[in-house]
Design a protein around this motif. Structure first.
Motif, PDB file in Angstrom:
ATOM      1  N   HIS A 106     -12.748  67.624  36.918  1.00 40.71           N
ATOM      2  CA  HIS A 106     -12.993  67.929  38.330  1.00 40.71           C
ATOM      3  C   HIS A 106     -11.715  68.281  39.083  1.00 40.71           C
ATOM      4  CE1 HIS A 106     -17.108  66.498  37.875  1.00 40.71           C
ATOM      5  NE2 HIS A 106     -16.634  65.411  37.297  1.00 40.71           N
ATOM      6  N   ALA A 107     -10.573  68.252  38.395  1.00 41.34           N
ATOM      7  CA  ALA A 107      -9.294  68.371  39.097  1.00 41.34           C
ATOM      8  C   ALA A 107      -8.961  69.803  39.481  1.00 41.34           C
ATOM      9  CB  ALA A 107      -8.180  67.795  38.233  1.00 41.34           C
ATOM     10  N   GLY A 108      -9.195  70.746  38.605  1.00 42.39           N
ATOM     11  CA  GLY A 108      -8.775  72.110  38.895  1.00 42.39           C
ATOM     12  C   GLY A 108      -8.944  72.986  37.674  1.00 42.39           C
ATOM     13  N   ASN A 109      -8.307  74.132  37.697  1.00 41.07           N
ATOM     14  CA  ASN A 109      -8.444  75.102  36.615  1.00 41.07           C
ATOM     15  C   ASN A 109      -7.503  74.724  35.475  1.00 41.07           C
ATOM     16  OD1 ASN A 109      -8.784  77.258  34.947  1.00 41.07           O
ATOM     17  ND2 ASN A 109      -8.519  78.813  36.541  1.00 41.07           N
ATOM     18  N   LEU A 110      -8.034  74.092  34.443  1.00 42.20           N
ATOM     19  CA  LEU A 110      -7.213  73.653  33.326  1.00 42.20           C
ATOM     20  C   LEU A 110      -6.711  74.808  32.484  1.00 42.20           C
ATOM     21  CD1 LEU A 110      -9.249  70.503  32.208  1.00 42.20           C
ATOM     22  CD2 LEU A 110      -7.160  70.583  33.593  1.00 42.20           C
ATOM     23  N   THR A 111      -7.272  76.004  32.673  1.00 38.04           N
ATOM     24  CA  THR A 111      -6.786  77.162  31.911  1.00 38.04           C
ATOM     25  C   THR A 111      -5.400  77.606  32.369  1.00 38.04           C
ATOM     26  OG1 THR A 111      -7.903  78.696  33.419  1.00 38.04           O
ATOM     27  CG2 THR A 111      -9.122  77.973  31.454  1.00 38.04           C
ATOM     28  N   HIS A 112      -4.907  77.033  33.474  1.00 39.70           N
ATOM     29  CA  HIS A 112      -3.532  77.327  33.892  1.00 39.70           C
ATOM     30  C   HIS A 112      -2.516  76.783  32.900  1.00 39.70           C
ATOM     31  CE1 HIS A 112      -4.789  77.700  38.419  1.00 39.70           C
ATOM     32  NE2 HIS A 112      -5.204  78.686  37.677  1.00 39.70           N
ATOM     33  N   HIS A 113      -2.971  75.874  32.031  1.00 39.07           N
ATOM     34  CA  HIS A 113      -2.065  75.228  31.080  1.00 39.07           C
ATOM     35  C   HIS A 113      -2.351  75.754  29.678  1.00 39.07           C
ATOM     36  CE1 HIS A 113      -1.235  72.665  34.470  1.00 39.07           C
ATOM     37  NE2 HIS A 113      -2.540  72.442  34.572  1.00 39.07           N
ATOM     38  N   GLU A 114      -1.304  75.987  28.936  1.00 39.27           N
ATOM     39  CA  GLU A 114      -1.429  76.609  27.623  1.00 39.27           C
ATOM     40  C   GLU A 114      -2.221  75.732  26.652  1.00 39.27           C
ATOM     41  OE1 GLU A 114       1.781  78.970  24.999  1.00 39.27           O
ATOM     42  OE2 GLU A 114       2.089  76.807  25.025  1.00 39.27           O
ATOM     43  N   HIS A 115      -1.945  74.430  26.648  1.00 42.97           N
ATOM     44  CA  HIS A 115      -2.645  73.501  25.764  1.00 42.97           C
ATOM     45  C   HIS A 115      -2.746  72.146  26.448  1.00 42.97           C
ATOM     46  CE1 HIS A 115      -2.866  76.117  22.279  1.00 42.97           C
ATOM     47  NE2 HIS A 115      -1.565  76.347  22.347  1.00 42.97           N
ATOM     48  N   LEU A 116      -3.762  71.366  26.055  1.00 41.26           N
ATOM     49  CA  LEU A 116      -3.936  69.987  26.485  1.00 41.26           C
ATOM     50  C   LEU A 116      -3.921  69.096  25.238  1.00 41.26           C
ATOM     51  CD1 LEU A 116      -7.024  70.491  28.866  1.00 41.26           C
ATOM     52  CD2 LEU A 116      -4.604  70.707  29.461  1.00 41.26           C
ATOM     53  N   PHE A 117      -3.318  67.908  25.358  1.00 39.35           N
ATOM     54  CA  PHE A 117      -3.207  67.004  24.216  1.00 39.35           C
ATOM     55  C   PHE A 117      -3.516  65.570  24.648  1.00 39.35           C
ATOM     56  CE2 PHE A 117      -0.281  70.479  23.428  1.00 39.35           C
ATOM     57  CZ  PHE A 117      -0.371  70.747  22.068  1.00 39.35           C
ATOM     58  N   LEU A 118      -4.164  64.819  23.778  1.00 42.70           N
ATOM     59  CA  LEU A 118      -4.242  63.373  23.902  1.00 42.70           C
ATOM     60  C   LEU A 118      -3.407  62.772  22.774  1.00 42.70           C
ATOM     61  CD1 LEU A 118      -5.707  60.909  25.369  1.00 42.70           C
ATOM     62  CD2 LEU A 118      -7.075  60.807  23.298  1.00 42.70           C
ATOM     63  N   ILE A 119      -2.351  62.046  23.135  1.00 40.99           N
ATOM     64  CA  ILE A 119      -1.507  61.352  22.156  1.00 40.99           C
ATOM     65  C   ILE A 119      -2.020  59.930  22.047  1.00 40.99           C
ATOM     66  CG2 ILE A 119       0.837  60.752  21.484  1.00 40.99           C
ATOM     67  CD1 ILE A 119       0.402  63.758  21.784  1.00 40.99           C
ATOM     68  N   ASP A 120      -2.644  59.592  20.920  1.00 38.77           N
ATOM     69  CA  ASP A 120      -3.314  58.303  20.761  1.00 38.77           C
ATOM     70  C   ASP A 120      -2.473  57.385  19.883  1.00 38.77           C
ATOM     71  OD1 ASP A 120      -5.016  56.204  20.620  1.00 38.77           O
ATOM     72  OD2 ASP A 120      -6.740  57.318  19.826  1.00 38.77           O
ATOM     73  N   ASP A 121      -1.896  56.362  20.507  1.00 40.25           N
ATOM     74  CA  ASP A 121      -1.076  55.374  19.785  1.00 40.25           C
ATOM     75  C   ASP A 121      -1.853  54.080  19.576  1.00 40.25           C
ATOM     76  OD1 ASP A 121       1.326  54.674  18.519  1.00 40.25           O
ATOM     77  OD2 ASP A 121       2.116  53.697  20.302  1.00 40.25           O
ATOM     78  N   SER A 122      -3.186  54.162  19.637  1.00 37.82           N
ATOM     79  CA  SER A 122      -4.018  52.966  19.490  1.00 37.82           C
ATOM     80  C   SER A 122      -3.809  52.322  18.126  1.00 37.82           C
ATOM     81  CB  SER A 122      -5.496  53.325  19.658  1.00 37.82           C
ATOM     82  OG  SER A 122      -5.764  53.784  20.965  1.00 37.82           O
ATOM     83  N   ARG A 123      -3.800  50.987  18.118  1.00 39.77           N
ATOM     84  CA  ARG A 123      -3.640  50.246  16.868  1.00 39.77           C
ATOM     85  C   ARG A 123      -4.987  49.798  16.313  1.00 39.77           C
ATOM     86  NH1 ARG A 123       1.913  49.280  17.225  1.00 39.77           N
ATOM     87  NH2 ARG A 123       2.658  50.907  18.640  1.00 39.77           N
ATOM     88  N   GLU A 124      -6.022  49.713  17.168  1.00 38.07           N
ATOM     89  CA  GLU A 124      -7.352  49.317  16.727  1.00 38.07           C
ATOM     90  C   GLU A 124      -8.147  50.562  16.342  1.00 38.07           C
ATOM     91  OE1 GLU A 124      -8.545  46.357  16.238  1.00 38.07           O
ATOM     92  OE2 GLU A 124      -6.694  45.367  16.915  1.00 38.07           O
ATOM     93  N   PRO A 125      -8.607  50.649  15.092  1.00 42.07           N
ATOM     94  CA  PRO A 125      -9.350  51.847  14.651  1.00 42.07           C
ATOM     95  C   PRO A 125     -10.562  52.173  15.518  1.00 42.07           C
ATOM     96  CG  PRO A 125      -8.740  50.491  12.770  1.00 42.07           C
ATOM     97  CD  PRO A 125      -8.404  49.693  13.997  1.00 42.07           C
ATOM     98  N   ASP A 126     -11.274  51.152  15.994  1.00 43.71           N
ATOM     99  CA  ASP A 126     -12.451  51.422  16.817  1.00 43.71           C
ATOM    100  C   ASP A 126     -12.056  52.114  18.120  1.00 43.71           C
ATOM    101  OD1 ASP A 126     -14.009  50.262  14.894  1.00 43.71           O
ATOM    102  OD2 ASP A 126     -14.278  48.357  15.953  1.00 43.71           O
ATOM    103  N   ASN A 127     -10.944  51.704  18.715  1.00 49.90           N
ATOM    104  CA  ASN A 127     -10.488  52.347  19.942  1.00 49.90           C
ATOM    105  C   ASN A 127     -10.073  53.791  19.685  1.00 49.90           C
ATOM    106  OD1 ASN A 127     -10.889  50.073  21.523  1.00 49.90           O
ATOM    107  ND2 ASN A 127      -8.831  49.289  21.163  1.00 49.90           N
TER     108      ASN A 127
END
Length: 606
Positions: free
Chosen positions: A133-154
């Motif tokens: 809902h924030a805005g036009n995400l196509t303004h950014h070349e790529h989006l990433f989620l860096i997941d450092d979770s230690r619990e496999p379920d998370n």
């Protein structure tokens, strides 16, 4: 302009003792110098903020007992110092920092947006929904989620959240979990086998599996955005920009402590703040990577005037030019402060302290609510990068890596950034992002009795070794930084203990002076407030008289000894030195390997 109407401040000068009753002041950035008495030198080094010569003379005569009723004589000396070229004119500074013919920016590097998380899937889900809902995400070349979770379920929940996000997002998000991080690590080692030790120190999850690895996640952001601009968000924020509730007109220059405002609850924040007309990602990308003059122009100022610099310190302004790069952008936060405790409220002053006095329930209620505004009242250009729940990094330049584990990684990063780019600029913006953790932090850290302990910040050791000469290549500075860190690894116990004692005593002395000043203020603090300050001051004064215990400086495991701490410190310094030696080549390898992973679909959440 009549020179008598201009504003002046002491330029950046080096003081040389001539051992004959005189001091030689040498301007660091031009050919000017002057011999003065020690008393004049001492007085001049308090003239760091822009003011009229008459204003400086009045302040010196009022604050230095030996100069009482000698304002006319002080003014003559100041005129002489100005005529000898050792005072910086605000008018000249304005022309140097923001000339009228500044060309507009062209072809800024693309932006990549990152979310970093560790075992907080509900926060990730909420943040991703807000991004849609924030805005036009196509303004950014790529989006990433860096997941450092230690619990496999998370980790599974986070990967699924990214997959759902991609069903409706105009820009797909890459998922960088444990498997993708292993592939990246293997690729980096394959490209640079001789640098394996440094690579593993920075980004090997298994090496740091038993520690909080905030910096490791940020290093992955850097390796995935080489040549681009990166905007990095914590997972427990909402992707919404809120205007500063205490905004003022104009600009500010210098490393200023953020101000604080107080709220009873999250609902109180949302009901009494105004949403900005841009999203946070756009708010950072708008200024990140510009030079100083371009950023000033984009903020709505065609030029600067001397009046805008009144009261500003020359500490930063003497180092900057119109083309000084804005390498980091930051913004404030509304909600939880992100600190374990809230005892720092006791040392607030100025407008922040007055707001605390006016807050219903006062100090105790504010500590209990943990709902604050922390930010700037107007756009502020400074030198030192600090913590921000959303941070912009111009990674098209050679930025340093983060130390992979422990807290205060942001403070060390800021020191190293200044070491590599001493003329760089950090823009702290006058808007904030909601920081609403889902876990209950009302009792995050119990309030303890005041004593003399202080946190140790090793960034100051880097600050003290920074060369401010122009023309030194950042790669050359990186090599020197690696050598400096390796020297720490090779320093025996006695040398490290002496460094620690000196830094600890310096921090204790500075805080003691601040508290003495606070206690002299006429602000009507409550009895409990004043009592805490008085007890803290007593604790600091007592601590200055004894040799500090290394392990008392922070939350170390029970039974941890000074000997073990020193051994571990040297081991960490040696590993980080290896990483700094590898960092230039590692950035290039990171760009290649991450590109291959994206091209082959290895970063897809499916």
């Amino acid at each position: 302009m009549n020179p008598e109407d201009d504003l002046y401040a002491l330029a950046e000068c080096q003081s040389i003792d001539l051992y004959n009753g005189g001091k030689l002041l040498i301007h660091r950035h031009n050919e000017c110098q002057m011999i003065v008495s020690p008393e004049v030198a001492t007085a001049l080094f308090t003239c760091h903020a822009f003011d009229s010569l008459a204003g400086h003379a009045e302040r010196l005569a009022a604050t230095i007992p030996q100069l009482k009723d000698q304002q006319a004589d002080v003014l003559k000396v100041l005129n002489s110092v100005r005529d000898n070229g050792l005072l910086t004119s605000a008018a000249d500074a304005c022309t140097r920092l923001c000339p009228m013919d500044t060309p507009p920016p062209t072809d800024l590097p693309a932006t990549r947006a990152f979310v970093i998380t560790c075992d907080r899937p509900e926060a990730v889900r909420r943040l991703l929904e807000s991004m849609l809902h924030a805005g036009n995400l196509t303004h950014h070349e790529h989006l990433f989620l860096i997941d450092d979770s230690r619990e496999p379920d998370n980790a599974t929940l986070n990967r699924e959240a990214v997959a759902r996000f991609n069903l409706t997002s105009a820009r797909d998000m890459c998922y960088v979990g444990a498997e993708a991080q292993r592939l990246l690590l293997d690729g980096l080692v394959r490209e640079l086998p001789e640098q394996e030790a440094g690579i593993r120190f920075l980004v090997d999850r298994e090496r740091w599996s038993d520690k909080k690895s905030y910096g490791l996640a940020r290093n992955l952001c850097l390796l995935l955005s080489v040549g681009r601009r990166a905007v990095v968000m914590d997972d427990d924020v909402i992707c919404t920009a809120l205007a500063s509730p205490h905004r003022r007109e104009g600009l500010s220059f210098g490393d200023r402590q953020r101000e604080v405002g107080f709220y009873a609850s999250q609902d109180d924040i949302l009901q009494n703040t105004t949403r900005a007309d841009f999203d946070p990602l756009t708010g950072h990308a708008r200024y990140l990577g510009l030079n100083l003059a371009q950023a000033i122009n984009r903020l709505g100022y065609d030029s600067l005037t001397p009046a805008q610099l009144r009261g500003e310190s020359t500490g930063c302004l003497d180092l900057w030019r119109a083309d000084s790069p804005v390498l980091v952008t930051q913004s404030g936060s509304l909600g939880d402060p992100g600190t374990p405790g809230t005892q720092w409220l006791y040392t607030l002053d100025g407008a922040s302290a007055q707001r605390l006095l006016n807050f219903p329930g006062g100090l105790e209620a504010a500590m209990g609510s943990r709902q604050f505004w922390l930010g700037q009242t107007r756009p502020t250009f400074g030198r030192r990068a600090h913590m921000s729940q959303i941070t912009g990094l111009d990674n098209s330049r050679l930025l340093p890596p983060y130390f992979p584990v422990f807290r205060s990684e942001d403070d060390l990063f800021g020191a190293m950034l200044g070491f590599l780019h001493p003329d760089s600029v950090v823009l702290d913006q006058d808007w904030a992002i909601p920081h609403f953790p889902l876990d209950d932090r009302s009792q995050a850290a119990p309030q303890t009795q005041p004593d003399g302990r202080v946190d140790t910040r090793f960034g100051r050791l880097i600050d003290e070794q920074t060369h401010y000469q122009e023309g030194i290549n950042p790669e050359t500075r990186l090599t020197r930084l690696a050598t400096l860190v390796r020297e720490f690894a090779e320093t025996p116990d006695r040398g490290l203990i002496t460094l620690y004692r000196a830094e600890t005593a310096s921090r204790q002395a500075r805080e003691a002076q601040k508290i003495r000043t606070l206690l002299q203020h006429a602000i009507p603090r409550s009895d409990s407030w004043r009592t805490y300050l008085e007890q803290r001051l007593g604790g600091l004064n007592a601590a200055l008289q004894v040799v500090p215990d290394l392990c008392l400086s922070g939350g170390f495991p029970q039974g941890y000894t000074d000997e073990a701490l020193l051994t571990d410190f040297r081991s960490y310094a040696g590993g980080f030195a290896d990483a700094l030696d590898a960092w230039h080549d590692l950035r290039n390898a990171g760009s290649k390997v991450s590109g291959e992973l994206q091209a082959t679909g290895q970063l897809s959440p499916l």
